[in-house]
Write a protein that holds these residues in place. Structure first.
Motif, PDB file in Angstrom:
ATOM      1  N   THR A   1      12.052  -6.564  -6.137  1.00  0.00           N
ATOM      2  CA  THR A   1      11.459  -6.428  -7.466  1.00  0.00           C
ATOM      3  C   THR A   1      10.148  -5.655  -7.378  1.00  0.00           C
ATOM      4  O   THR A   1       9.541  -5.549  -6.317  1.00  0.00           O
ATOM      5  N   GLU A   2       9.720  -5.152  -8.498  1.00  0.00           N
ATOM      6  CA  GLU A   2       8.449  -4.433  -8.561  1.00  0.00           C
ATOM      7  C   GLU A   2       7.260  -5.351  -8.322  1.00  0.00           C
ATOM      8  O   GLU A   2       6.156  -4.890  -8.069  1.00  0.00           O
ATOM      9  N   THR A   3       7.475  -6.648  -8.395  1.00  0.00           N
ATOM     10  CA  THR A   3       6.376  -7.602  -8.230  1.00  0.00           C
ATOM     11  C   THR A   3       6.350  -8.184  -6.819  1.00  0.00           C
ATOM     12  O   THR A   3       5.930  -9.316  -6.614  1.00  0.00           O
TER      13      THR A   3
ATOM     14  N   GLU B   1      14.194   1.056  -4.767  1.00  0.00           N
ATOM     15  CA  GLU B   1      14.093  -0.332  -4.318  1.00  0.00           C
ATOM     16  C   GLU B   1      15.387  -0.738  -3.639  1.00  0.00           C
ATOM     17  O   GLU B   1      16.481  -0.469  -4.157  1.00  0.00           O
TER      18      GLU B   1
END
Length: 99
Positions: free
Chosen positions: A13-15, A50
């Motif tokens: 994830t981007e987080t 990703e």
């Protein structure tokens, strides 16, 4: 219960973590999230895309349980159906460039 096809999807994830979701007919049946920070891991500063991984399994089960473990070199995700292992996916730190 009739046979059902389940799809285990792992994606970064981007987080800064990994989302693990189990789908049946495009509906999330089980889900868990791994936070890199909780394991003192950092992804690279930038990526072209990703990383992700998906695997399907067919089973006749009434309960699902999605588990993960961390060891020195990566994460191992296990999908259990009625307490029996349906599939196991290993994500190595080196494979996803995690430090």
């Amino acid at each position: 219960m009739p046979m059902e096809t389940y799809r285990l999807e792992l994606r970064e994830t981007e987080t800064n973590g990994i989302d693990a979701d189990v789908y049946a007919d495009d509906v999330i049946e089980e889900s868990t999230r791994v936070d890199y920070e909780a394991h003192d891991i950092e992804p690279p500063e930038s990526r072209d895309e990703e990383p992700a991984y998906s695997e399907e399994v067919t089973a006749d089960v009434t309960t699902l349980d999605l588990q993960y473990q961390r060891d020195d070199g990566g994460f191992e995700f296990r999908l259990l159906g009625d307490r029996d292992e349906l599939t196991r996916i290993r994500i190595d730190d080196e494979e996803w460039n995690l430090n």
